[in-house]
Design a protein around this motif. Structure first.
Motif, PDB file in Angstrom:
ATOM      1  N   SER A  67      76.010 106.359  94.963  1.00  0.00           N
ATOM      2  CA  SER A  67      76.170 106.389  96.274  1.00  0.00           C
ATOM      3  C   SER A  67      75.942 107.520  96.906  1.00  0.00           C
ATOM      4  O   SER A  67      75.275 107.887  98.000  1.00  0.00           O
ATOM      5  CB  SER A  67      77.526 105.924  96.821  1.00  0.00           C
ATOM      6  N   SER A  68      76.221 108.632  96.202  1.00  0.00           N
ATOM      7  CA  SER A  68      75.905 110.087  96.745  1.00  0.00           C
ATOM      8  C   SER A  68      74.562 110.361  96.839  1.00  0.00           C
ATOM      9  O   SER A  68      74.180 110.853  97.894  1.00  0.00           O
ATOM     10  CB  SER A  68      76.550 111.254  95.785  1.00  0.00           C
ATOM     11  N   LEU A  82      69.100  99.331 105.021  1.00  0.00           N
ATOM     12  CA  LEU A  82      70.481  98.973 104.891  1.00  0.00           C
ATOM     13  C   LEU A  82      71.079  99.890 103.840  1.00  0.00           C
ATOM     14  O   LEU A  82      70.389 100.067 102.676  1.00  0.00           O
ATOM     15  CB  LEU A  82      70.516  97.443 104.498  1.00  0.00           C
ATOM     16  N   PHE A  83      72.415 100.089 104.066  1.00  0.00           N
ATOM     17  CA  PHE A  83      73.161 101.086 102.879  1.00  0.00           C
ATOM     18  C   PHE A  83      74.327 100.143 102.458  1.00  0.00           C
ATOM     19  O   PHE A  83      75.086 100.077 103.508  1.00  0.00           O
ATOM     20  CB  PHE A  83      73.418 102.417 103.312  1.00  0.00           C
ATOM     21  N   VAL A  84      74.800 100.074 101.338  1.00  0.00           N
ATOM     22  CA  VAL A  84      75.884  99.500 100.496  1.00  0.00           C
ATOM     23  C   VAL A  84      76.398 100.833  99.473  1.00  0.00           C
ATOM     24  O   VAL A  84      75.778 100.805  98.617  1.00  0.00           O
ATOM     25  CB  VAL A  84      75.524  98.247  99.917  1.00  0.00           C
ATOM     26  N   SER A  85      77.617 101.203  99.994  1.00  0.00           N
ATOM     27  CA  SER A  85      78.099 102.373  99.390  1.00  0.00           C
ATOM     28  C   SER A  85      79.318 101.705  98.384  1.00  0.00           C
ATOM     29  O   SER A  85      79.726 100.817  98.756  1.00  0.00           O
ATOM     30  CB  SER A  85      78.466 103.115 100.334  1.00  0.00           C
ATOM     31  N   TRP A  90      81.180 108.450 101.386  1.00  0.00           N
ATOM     32  CA  TRP A  90      79.817 108.503 101.478  1.00  0.00           C
ATOM     33  C   TRP A  90      78.924 107.671 102.588  1.00  0.00           C
ATOM     34  O   TRP A  90      78.244 108.276 103.393  1.00  0.00           O
ATOM     35  CB  TRP A  90      78.913 107.956 100.168  1.00  0.00           C
ATOM     36  N   MET A  91      79.704 106.584 103.059  1.00  0.00           N
ATOM     37  CA  MET A  91      79.479 105.848 104.350  1.00  0.00           C
ATOM     38  C   MET A  91      79.860 106.995 105.551  1.00  0.00           C
ATOM     39  O   MET A  91      79.124 107.108 106.428  1.00  0.00           O
ATOM     40  CB  MET A  91      79.953 104.620 104.227  1.00  0.00           C
ATOM     41  N   VAL A 150      79.953 110.953  92.738  1.00  0.00           N
ATOM     42  CA  VAL A 150      79.561 109.638  92.534  1.00  0.00           C
ATOM     43  C   VAL A 150      80.825 109.190  92.522  1.00  0.00           C
ATOM     44  O   VAL A 150      81.886 109.250  91.683  1.00  0.00           O
ATOM     45  CB  VAL A 150      78.967 109.414  91.028  1.00  0.00           C
ATOM     46  N   PRO A 151      81.016 108.105  93.637  1.00  0.00           N
ATOM     47  CA  PRO A 151      82.441 107.110  93.746  1.00  0.00           C
ATOM     48  C   PRO A 151      82.930 106.934  92.266  1.00  0.00           C
ATOM     49  O   PRO A 151      84.310 107.145  92.203  1.00  0.00           O
ATOM     50  CB  PRO A 151      82.103 106.143  94.482  1.00  0.00           C
TER      51      PRO A 151
END
Length: 260
Positions: A67-68, A82-85, A90-91, A150-151
């Protein structure tokens, strides 16, 4: 003269009729949206994209990474829709830069954190405060996603710190660019233990779950989705609405995700 005009009119109408099918065929095609999605969503997001295509839509193109890394791509102007975190921070980062379309952000998935070992490993370890993780590793390394951003790695560090073992294993880390990189190290036997999401462990037959980290040892694992502000593709928000629908969430539950 009238006869001549009638002939001209007939010819004009015939030519117009011949052009209509061509005009219809030349109508612009709907473009597939580009989705930037957290690496842990590989199997489930591809399944959702296939289901969306089966409804008559163009199949979304999907780019998977940590996600980073995806957030940095968006900040650099990546032409995505579209973004999916895999986490909220990070969102938040992307939203703080004004790069999300207002009113489209929503959190819709949950996950859990697990300790894994290669399938053939006989390692046993009860996850608890002050567990002998360093001793169990021996001379091996602990595979995790990069805890600097990174999550999955951030969650892992939070949990290991809360359990009082982070300092003892910090020098034995094998950090990866995504949670799937950490998963691969364990699956190949290159690392004796690793920390990944439960859904990752479920997706790889080369690993087994040693234990589950307590939910209260790390921040809630939450996946938000949003349309990127620069997107002009109407399919982007349509696909987002499908993902957060009851039908869409059912796809993710098949792969072990919790839903909100």
């Amino acid at each position: 003269m009238r006869k001549y005009l009638a002939i001209l009119l007939t010819a004009f109408l015939a030519a117009l009729a011949a052009l209509l099918p061509a005009a219809t065929m030349a109508a612009p095609q709907r473009l597939a949206p580009l989705v930037l999605a957290a690496a842990s969503l590989q199997e489930s997001m591809n399944a959702a994209a296939d289901a969306w295509k089966a409804k008559g839509h163009p199949r979304p193109r999907i780019s998977f990474a940590g996600s980073s890394a995806l957030a940095r791509q968006i900040a650099s102007g990546a032409p995505a829709d579209l973004f999916v975190s895999a986490d909220e921070p990070w969102m938040d980062d992307v939203q703080s830069k004004g790069l999300l379309r207002k009113g489209t952000r929503i959190s819709f998935l949950r996950n859990s954190l697990v300790l894994i070992a290669p399938r053939a490993s006989t390692v046993r370890l009860r996850i608890a405060a002050n567990m002998p993780l360093a001793r169990t590793l021996g001379t091996g390394r602990l595979a995790i996603a990069d805890p600097a951003g990174v999550p999955a790695g951030v969650y892992a560090k939070q949990s290991l710190t809360k359990l009082g073992v982070w300092n003892s294993v910090q020098s034995q880390l094998a950090p990866g660019e995504s949670v799937r990189a950490a998963l691969a190290l364990v699956s190949r036997g290159a690392a004796p233990l690793g920390v990944v999401y439960a859904t990752d462990a479920r997706a790889d037959p080369g690993v087994r779950v040693v234990g589950v980290f307590p939910e209260n040892s790390h921040d809630p694992i939450s996946y938000p989705v949003a349309v990127i502000a620069s997107s002009r593709n109407p399919e982007a928000d349509a696909f987002r609405r499908y993902l957060i629908s009851a039908e869409g969430k059912a796809v993710f539950r098949r792969f072990g995700f919790g839903t909100k």
